[in-house]
Design a protein around this motif. Structure first.
Motif, PDB file in Angstrom:
ATOM      1  N   LEU A 134       1.500  74.582  13.268  1.00  0.00           N
ATOM      2  CA  LEU A 134       2.711  74.061  13.882  1.00  0.00           C
ATOM      3  C   LEU A 134       2.576  72.606  14.304  1.00  0.00           C
ATOM      4  CD1 LEU A 134       4.086  77.015  16.047  1.00  0.00           C
ATOM      5  CD2 LEU A 134       4.734  76.303  13.755  1.00  0.00           C
ATOM      6  N   GLY A 135       1.364  72.058  14.209  1.00  0.00           N
ATOM      7  CA  GLY A 135       1.195  70.648  14.528  1.00  0.00           C
ATOM      8  C   GLY A 135       1.802  69.744  13.464  1.00  0.00           C
ATOM      9  N   GLY A 136       2.077  70.295  12.276  1.00  0.00           N
ATOM     10  CA  GLY A 136       2.681  69.515  11.202  1.00  0.00           C
ATOM     11  C   GLY A 136       4.199  69.545  11.274  1.00  0.00           C
ATOM     12  N   LEU A 137       4.833  69.243  10.162  1.00  0.00           N
ATOM     13  CA  LEU A 137       6.290  69.222  10.081  1.00  0.00           C
ATOM     14  C   LEU A 137       6.788  70.633   9.782  1.00  0.00           C
ATOM     15  CD1 LEU A 137       8.891  67.569  10.099  1.00  0.00           C
ATOM     16  CD2 LEU A 137       8.533  67.105   7.661  1.00  0.00           C
ATOM     17  N   CYS A 138       7.462  71.235  10.742  1.00  0.00           N
ATOM     18  CA  CYS A 138       7.968  72.601  10.583  1.00  0.00           C
ATOM     19  C   CYS A 138       9.433  72.669  11.004  1.00  0.00           C
ATOM     20  CB  CYS A 138       7.165  73.586  11.424  1.00  0.00           C
ATOM     21  SG  CYS A 138       5.444  73.757  10.937  1.00  0.00           S
ATOM     22  N   TYR A 139      10.157  73.578  10.394  1.00  0.00           N
ATOM     23  CA  TYR A 139      11.557  73.820  10.732  1.00  0.00           C
ATOM     24  C   TYR A 139      11.758  75.308  10.956  1.00  0.00           C
ATOM     25  CZ  TYR A 139      12.700  69.130   8.943  1.00  0.00           C
ATOM     26  OH  TYR A 139      12.768  67.774   8.714  1.00  0.00           O
ATOM     27  N   LEU A 140      12.641  75.648  11.877  1.00  0.00           N
ATOM     28  CA  LEU A 140      13.108  77.022  12.040  1.00  0.00           C
ATOM     29  C   LEU A 140      14.481  77.142  11.395  1.00  0.00           C
ATOM     30  CD1 LEU A 140      12.284  78.136  15.708  1.00  0.00           C
ATOM     31  CD2 LEU A 140      11.275  78.997  13.595  1.00  0.00           C
ATOM     32  N   ARG A 141      14.696  78.235  10.698  1.00  0.00           N
ATOM     33  CA  ARG A 141      15.991  78.523  10.100  1.00  0.00           C
ATOM     34  C   ARG A 141      16.244  80.024  10.217  1.00  0.00           C
ATOM     35  NH1 ARG A 141      16.482  73.803  10.308  1.00  0.00           N
ATOM     36  NH2 ARG A 141      16.986  72.299   8.648  1.00  0.00           N
ATOM     37  N   VAL A 142      17.431  80.455   9.865  1.00  0.00           N
ATOM     38  CA  VAL A 142      17.745  81.868   9.734  1.00  0.00           C
ATOM     39  C   VAL A 142      18.088  82.111   8.273  1.00  0.00           C
ATOM     40  CG1 VAL A 142      19.242  83.756  10.436  1.00  0.00           C
ATOM     41  CG2 VAL A 142      18.560  82.030  12.110  1.00  0.00           C
ATOM     42  N   PHE A 143      17.253  82.877   7.588  1.00  0.00           N
ATOM     43  CA  PHE A 143      17.457  83.221   6.188  1.00  0.00           C
ATOM     44  C   PHE A 143      17.707  84.718   6.087  1.00  0.00           C
ATOM     45  CE2 PHE A 143      14.613  79.533   4.456  1.00  0.00           C
ATOM     46  CZ  PHE A 143      15.627  78.632   4.741  1.00  0.00           C
ATOM     47  N   GLY A 144      18.841  85.103   5.544  1.00  0.00           N
ATOM     48  CA  GLY A 144      19.141  86.516   5.357  1.00  0.00           C
ATOM     49  C   GLY A 144      19.130  87.310   6.645  1.00  0.00           C
ATOM     50  N   GLY A 145      19.532  86.681   7.748  1.00  0.00           N
ATOM     51  CA  GLY A 145      19.578  87.379   9.029  1.00  0.00           C
ATOM     52  C   GLY A 145      18.248  87.469   9.740  1.00  0.00           C
ATOM     53  N   SER A 146      17.201  86.852   9.188  1.00  0.00           N
ATOM     54  CA  SER A 146      15.870  86.885   9.803  1.00  0.00           C
ATOM     55  C   SER A 146      15.415  85.475  10.146  1.00  0.00           C
ATOM     56  CB  SER A 146      14.842  87.527   8.855  1.00  0.00           C
ATOM     57  OG  SER A 146      15.175  88.873   8.578  1.00  0.00           O
ATOM     58  N   LEU A 147      14.561  85.380  11.168  1.00  0.00           N
ATOM     59  CA  LEU A 147      14.006  84.091  11.552  1.00  0.00           C
ATOM     60  C   LEU A 147      13.036  83.622  10.467  1.00  0.00           C
ATOM     61  CD1 LEU A 147      14.178  82.166  14.018  1.00  0.00           C
ATOM     62  CD2 LEU A 147      12.057  83.211  14.837  1.00  0.00           C
ATOM     63  N   ALA A 148      13.193  82.370  10.047  1.00  0.00           N
ATOM     64  CA  ALA A 148      12.340  81.813   8.999  1.00  0.00           C
ATOM     65  C   ALA A 148      11.677  80.549   9.514  1.00  0.00           C
ATOM     66  CB  ALA A 148      13.145  81.511   7.741  1.00  0.00           C
TER      67      ALA A 148
END
Length: 353
Positions: free
Chosen positions: A241-255
């Motif tokens: 997580l020290g790098g470049l990370c994004y949170l998204r919601v894909f197909g109703g799940s946390l990605a």
């Protein structure tokens, strides 16, 4: 007496099934056909059904070229211009923050002003920020099923005025008012900034830095109780997580999307809150010297294809196996809308209230 059309002679349930396949623009036009059509299309239950159906088939990405605002359905080919529509957008809003149930949340940074906007129907609502000069680092926009209310959540650990303005603020569309919450949060800052939350399982999630060791964790805000979840949502072991990370919601799940200069890895939490359920969905390697340092993940299409935005200039679509399928280059255009989160939305007839 005017003769009934073949459509009007159909039973209502069959009419509804046909109308559910039409885009919002057509449905708004068909409201003027007759009183019965107006009543049917204006029914809140029809709007809900249409949104559920539309969310399975359309995934629109808004962008600006010169002075025109357009959106493309990413479930179609990137080169299918018939899937691109023009939008009558409000002026002076330079950042799209996020979306919820077909509405976009926009920010005017110079005027300290937010806007809720349904690009399909044109409905919009201006919302002044709770206090001037509050530098919000966390943004969230969600729908509270328990109260049938749209909520905007802002949080800040910085201010140009006074420490007394720091904290979490929640705007309720139903009450048309801001509320400051007494929540203890120690977020230093977020990355990427501004931090736009991903909504899943009744909570808004952000990637944030925690003091004193500047450890990056997933922060979650419970929509119903309007409180921070005490138990952190844990990341997969193989992600730095020290790098470049994004949170998204894909197909109703946390990605979680982990991006390095030359690779994109997509992880999905199959069972919410269970660390062991994180599953590596795909891995994409760069081609021909392509660098992913300026890449933003947008969405996963209904066919499981990953769509990314490269340097705010081109759209790319990748297969589940990591193969580059399509590229749509916008390098000849100089006026892309600033996109804080590279978001998508679904067309909707749903109202704000």
């Amino acid at each position: 007496m005017q003769k009934q059309t073949a459509m009007e002679k159909l039973p209502d349930d069959l009419k509804i099934e046909i109308l559910l396949h039409l885009p919002v623009k057509s449905l708004l036009r068909f409201k003027s056909v007759s009183k019965s059509w107006l009543s049917l299309i204006s029914d809140p239950s029809f709007a809900n059904l249409h949104f559920q159906r539309s969310s399975q088939h359309t995934l629109r990405f808004p962008y600006r070229i010169h002075q025109q605002i357009r959106s493309i359905d990413l479930n179609t080919s990137l080169h299918d211009d018939s899937a691109t529509i023009k939008l009558d957008s409000p002026i002076n809003y330079d950042v799209i923050l996020t979306s919820c149930r077909g509405f976009l949340l926009l920010l005017n940074k110079e005027e300290d002003d937010l806007l809720l906007w349904n690009p399909s129907t044109g409905e919009h609502k201006h919302i002044p920020l709770p206090l001037p000069w509050v530098l919000s680092e966390l943004y969230g926009f969600c729908y509270d099923e328990s109260t049938h209310d749209y909520l905007i959540v802002l949080a800040s650990s910085l201010s140009l005025l006074s420490p007394s303005v720091l904290g979490f603020y929640v705007f309720s569309v139903r009450t048309n008012s801001w509320e400051k919450l007494a929540l203890d949060h120690q977020v230093l800052h977020v990355t990427p900034s501004p931090g736009v939350g991903s909504v899943v399982n009744g909570a808004i999630h952000w990637l944030v830095w925690y003091p004193p060791c500047r450890v990056k964790k997933i922060l979650a805000f419970d929509i119903r109780t309007r409180s921070l979840l005490q138990q952190l949502v844990l990341e997969p072991d193989d992600v730095d997580l020290g790098g470049l990370c994004y949170l998204r919601v894909f197909g109703g799940s946390l990605a979680l999307i982990d991006i390095t200069d030359h690779e994109i890895k997509v992880w999905m939490m199959k069972e919410y809150g269970v660390k062991s359920s994180w599953t590596k969905l795909m891995s994409v390697s760069s081609l021909r010297g392509m660098c992913f340092s300026y890449c933003k993940p947008i969405c996963l299409t209904k066919n499981g294809q990953l769509v990314t935005l490269q340097r705010n200039l081109e759209l790319l679509k990748w297969s589940e196996g990591g193969e580059l399928l399509e590229v749509r280059d916008y390098d000849d255009y100089q006026n892309f809308w600033l996109l804080a989160a590279a978001i998508v939305y679904t067309e909707t007839l749903l109202p704000l209230s």
